[in-house]
Design an enzyme around this catalytic site. Structure first.
Site, PDB file in Angstrom:
ATOM      1  N   ASP A 141       0.838  -1.209   0.000  1.00  0.00           N
ATOM      2  CA  ASP A 141       0.000   0.000   0.000  1.00  0.00           C
ATOM      3  C   ASP A 141       0.872   1.258   0.000  1.00  0.00           C
ATOM      4  O   ASP A 141       0.644   2.182   0.784  1.00  0.00           O
ATOM      5  CB  ASP A 141      -0.929  -0.002   1.208  1.00  0.00           C
ATOM      6  CG  ASP A 141      -2.055   1.035   1.074  1.00  0.00           C
ATOM      7  OD1 ASP A 141      -2.387   1.405  -0.068  1.00  0.00           O
ATOM      8  OD2 ASP A 141      -2.584   1.470   2.109  1.00  0.00           O
ATOM      9  N   ASP A 158       2.740   2.758   7.797  1.00  0.00           N
ATOM     10  CA  ASP A 158       1.475   2.048   7.582  1.00  0.00           C
ATOM     11  C   ASP A 158       1.682   0.723   6.863  1.00  0.00           C
ATOM     12  O   ASP A 158       1.375   0.572   5.680  1.00  0.00           O
ATOM     13  CB  ASP A 158       0.483   2.924   6.811  1.00  0.00           C
ATOM     14  CG  ASP A 158      -0.950   2.425   7.015  1.00  0.00           C
ATOM     15  OD1 ASP A 158      -1.119   1.349   7.629  1.00  0.00           O
ATOM     16  OD2 ASP A 158      -1.885   3.102   6.560  1.00  0.00           O
TER      17      ASP A 158
END
Length: 449
Positions: A141, A158
């Site tokens: 991501d 993240d």
């Protein structure tokens, strides 16, 4: 969520202020009251109406993020300090507080960035990804919102949907994990995601930074997915010397994306104001059948169809023919991409001066020089056949390799043919090792598709 302000987690971390929200949760500025320092704390956001099994899956996903990031030690990857549970059982991740804004926020505030600066950001991210990939982790991501900028430091954060090598998949059937505009074609197609997918997402992130917009846009998620899976990105107009780097990173065929070493060399050149080294292999826009001195190939005659139609149906016929040609071209490109993926999955091909060629019917042909001087010890046909046999037998996806009996054909070079059986499709359809007497070299040639 704002009601959580002032809450103390694990009798230690006091939430001070909300820093931002993402697809999987919110990030808070907090104070570690035991060590007297500021930290960032990530709160898991659970979708509404989850049953117990789905709730456990989402919690396991955040736990996986904590394990993935906590095992990485790199200045370009956010440091994880702790994992604690809230009063309701939800896990929270305690991380270092990066005192800077995201690349996404920077682009919204200042617009697109110059190519040299984007290349510098790319170098930092590449170094971070190398560390993650070496640890068996793919991020999955990468996007501007997950890139934090703190002075000269660039930090990747993240790892919430990171895939950890050896972990069971936690995603449910039909779940879309990732940000559509930055997902690689293989992610969109639901195929296995490897480190090459992270490089594609890195390319999409750098494209956005230098152009001020993502490489693929559409009216909705479905339109973006179709564009990523079937189209090339809109050619960048502001990338300058970064353009060929972005082009290769955003290649839909994973095996044709640059290696980390090559990408590092290219980005370094752009960051220093020099043009990047151009790829040595460029597929010709109009493929031509290769000339094979080592064997006699069957020549397929083109079929000529005489078309007789009345004038009233001519327009419909022409339109229909265009649609058929376009569809056949799309099918051919899909076959070609699948064939290139097969070649890439084989790893480093024996020999040197390897050439990959797109031929008729969208097959891929591979030529490599196994040894340069047939008078040198070991540079003989049988020794090189043994080398190629061993190499194929150790490749993933190869079920068996058989050496065919020697055949004597007039006007051909001494050669041995192999039959390679592979799992699934496409197939390795022809393999030959031959002694090219015109150049005194031992050559390898094989065809996929």
């Amino acid at each position: 969520m704002a009601d959580a302000e002032g809450q103390v987690l694990a009798d230690r971390y006091r939430l001070v202020s909300l820093l931002g929200r993402g697809g999987m949760g919110a990030v808070w500025r907090a104070r570690d009251e035991q060590l007297g320092r500021e930290v960032a704390v990530k709160e898991l956001r659970l979708p509404e109406q989850l049953d117990d099994a789905a709730r456990r899956t989402w919690i396991a996903r955040l736990d996986r993020e904590a394990r993935a990031a906590a095992g990485l030690r790199h200045p370009g990857i956010v440091t994880v300090h702790d994992r604690v549970a809230g009063d309701d059982g939800r896990p929270w991740i305690v991380m270092e507080l990066v005192r800077g804004r995201s690349l996404d926020d920077l682009l919204k505030a200042e617009g697109r960035l110059p190519p040299a600066r984007v290349a510098q950001i790319g170098l930092h991210l590449l170094d971070a990804l190398r560390a993650a990939h070496q640890a068996g982790i793919t991020h999955r991501d990468i996007k501007p919102a997950n890139v934090l900028l703190e002075d000269d430091r660039v930090v990747l954060t993240d790892f919430g949907i990171a895939a950890v090598e050896g972990d069971a998949t936690l995603t449910g059937t039909g779940a879309v994990l990732g940000t559509p505009a930055y997902m690689s074609p293989e992610q969109v197609r639901g195929e296995e995601v490897t480190a090459a997918a992270d490089l594609w997402s890195l390319g999409a992130t750098l494209y956005t930074a230098v152009e001020g917009r993502p490489p693929f846009e559409g009216a909705g998620t479905g339109a973006v997915f179709i564009a990523i899976a079937t189209q090339d990105p809109t050619p960048p107009v502001h990338a300058g010397p970064l353009e060929p780097v972005l082009r290769t990173l955003l290649d839909r065929t994973p095996s044709r994306r640059p290696t980390p070493d090559r990408l590092h060399t290219q980005l370094t050149a752009v960051a220093q104001g020099r043009p990047p080294e151009q790829p040595t292999l460029v597929q010709p826009p109009v493929p031509q059948p290769p000339q094979r001195p080592a064997r006699t190939r069957k020549v397929k005659k083109a079929a000529f169809i005489a078309l007789a139609a009345v004038a009233a149906t001519l327009t419909l016929t022409v339109a229909t023919g265009w649609v058929v040609n376009e569809f056949q071209g799309w099918q051919g490109n899909r076959r070609y991409e699948a064939n290139m993926d097969t070649v890439g999955g084989l790893g480093t091909i024996p020999g040197s001066s390897t050439e990959l060629t797109r031929t008729y019917k969208d097959t891929v042909e591979v030529d490599s020089t196994l040894c340069e001087d047939t008078s040198a010890p070991g540079c003989n046909l049988q020794a090189q056949v043994d080398t190629v046999l061993t190499w194929f037998r150790t490749r993933n996806g190869v079920r068996s390799v058989l050496l065919q009996p020697p055949t004597e054909e007039p006007n051909t070079y001494p050669s041995r043919s192999l039959t390679v059986l592979t799992e699934g499709s496409p197939k390795i359809t022809e393999v030959i090792v031959y002694d090219n007497e015109h150049t005194d070299k031992i050559m390898l040639s094989f065809t996929v598709g």
